[in-house]
Design a protein around this motif. Sequence first.
Motif, PDB file in Angstrom:
ATOM      1  N   TRP A 123       0.856  -1.187   0.000  1.00  0.00           N
ATOM      2  CA  TRP A 123       0.000   0.000   0.000  1.00  0.00           C
ATOM      3  C   TRP A 123       0.889   1.232   0.000  1.00  0.00           C
ATOM      4  O   TRP A 123       2.040   1.187   0.425  1.00  0.00           O
ATOM      5  CB  TRP A 123      -0.977   0.012   1.177  1.00  0.00           C
ATOM      6  N   ILE A 131      -3.699   3.752  -1.753  1.00  0.00           N
ATOM      7  CA  ILE A 131      -3.744   2.736  -2.812  1.00  0.00           C
ATOM      8  C   ILE A 131      -3.227   1.419  -2.252  1.00  0.00           C
ATOM      9  O   ILE A 131      -2.140   1.363  -1.676  1.00  0.00           O
ATOM     10  CB  ILE A 131      -2.878   3.156  -4.014  1.00  0.00           C
ATOM     11  N   GLN A 133      -2.320  -2.403  -3.597  1.00  0.00           N
ATOM     12  CA  GLN A 133      -2.042  -3.053  -4.876  1.00  0.00           C
ATOM     13  C   GLN A 133      -1.673  -4.523  -4.693  1.00  0.00           C
ATOM     14  O   GLN A 133      -0.848  -4.859  -3.855  1.00  0.00           O
ATOM     15  CB  GLN A 133      -0.881  -2.319  -5.553  1.00  0.00           C
ATOM     16  N   GLN A 150      -5.633  -2.806  -8.243  1.00  0.00           N
ATOM     17  CA  GLN A 150      -5.517  -1.883  -7.124  1.00  0.00           C
ATOM     18  C   GLN A 150      -6.899  -1.503  -6.612  1.00  0.00           C
ATOM     19  O   GLN A 150      -7.881  -1.593  -7.342  1.00  0.00           O
ATOM     20  CB  GLN A 150      -4.831  -0.573  -7.551  1.00  0.00           C
TER      21      GLN A 150
END
Length: 158
Positions: A123, A131, A133, A150
Amino acid sequence: MMLRSTLFSLAFAVPAVGAIAQINTTYNSSSAQRTFGLITGGQLLASGTFDDAILYTTVPTFFFNGNYYSDMHVSTNGFITLGSAATATTYTPISGTGAYLGAISPFGTNLRNASSGTPEIRWQQSGADLIVQWRDVSRQAGGIERFTFQVKIDLTSG
């Protein structure tokens, strides 16, 4: 109508056949063309070999479903739970019976690291976005498939 509290952003390197996307009816869904960019900074949660794990992490505070959160449980199976963790073998977190307070499930299914690429989960905060991912993962029985996706959580629009 644009999601007010949470913005989901997905990008796949292969078609998402067999995945179950789930949306809580409290929020409205919308689609928009956006630029996808890999994140490479922030906090690495898992890399290399991973399967059926729950990764606890603290994050910047955000608002979701009537509550503020400053931590989350990231599943290697393509989802996040809030409040408490799902079991490691949960694959459908929104329709599941877990005791967690909320779930964000961009690709909730039985995932593992892909056999190639740079498998990792991380993150990163980017401006007003948090975000998370999942990079170079595949479905458990996915053979040589490899994809990245994401979830973006807007930290300011709570």
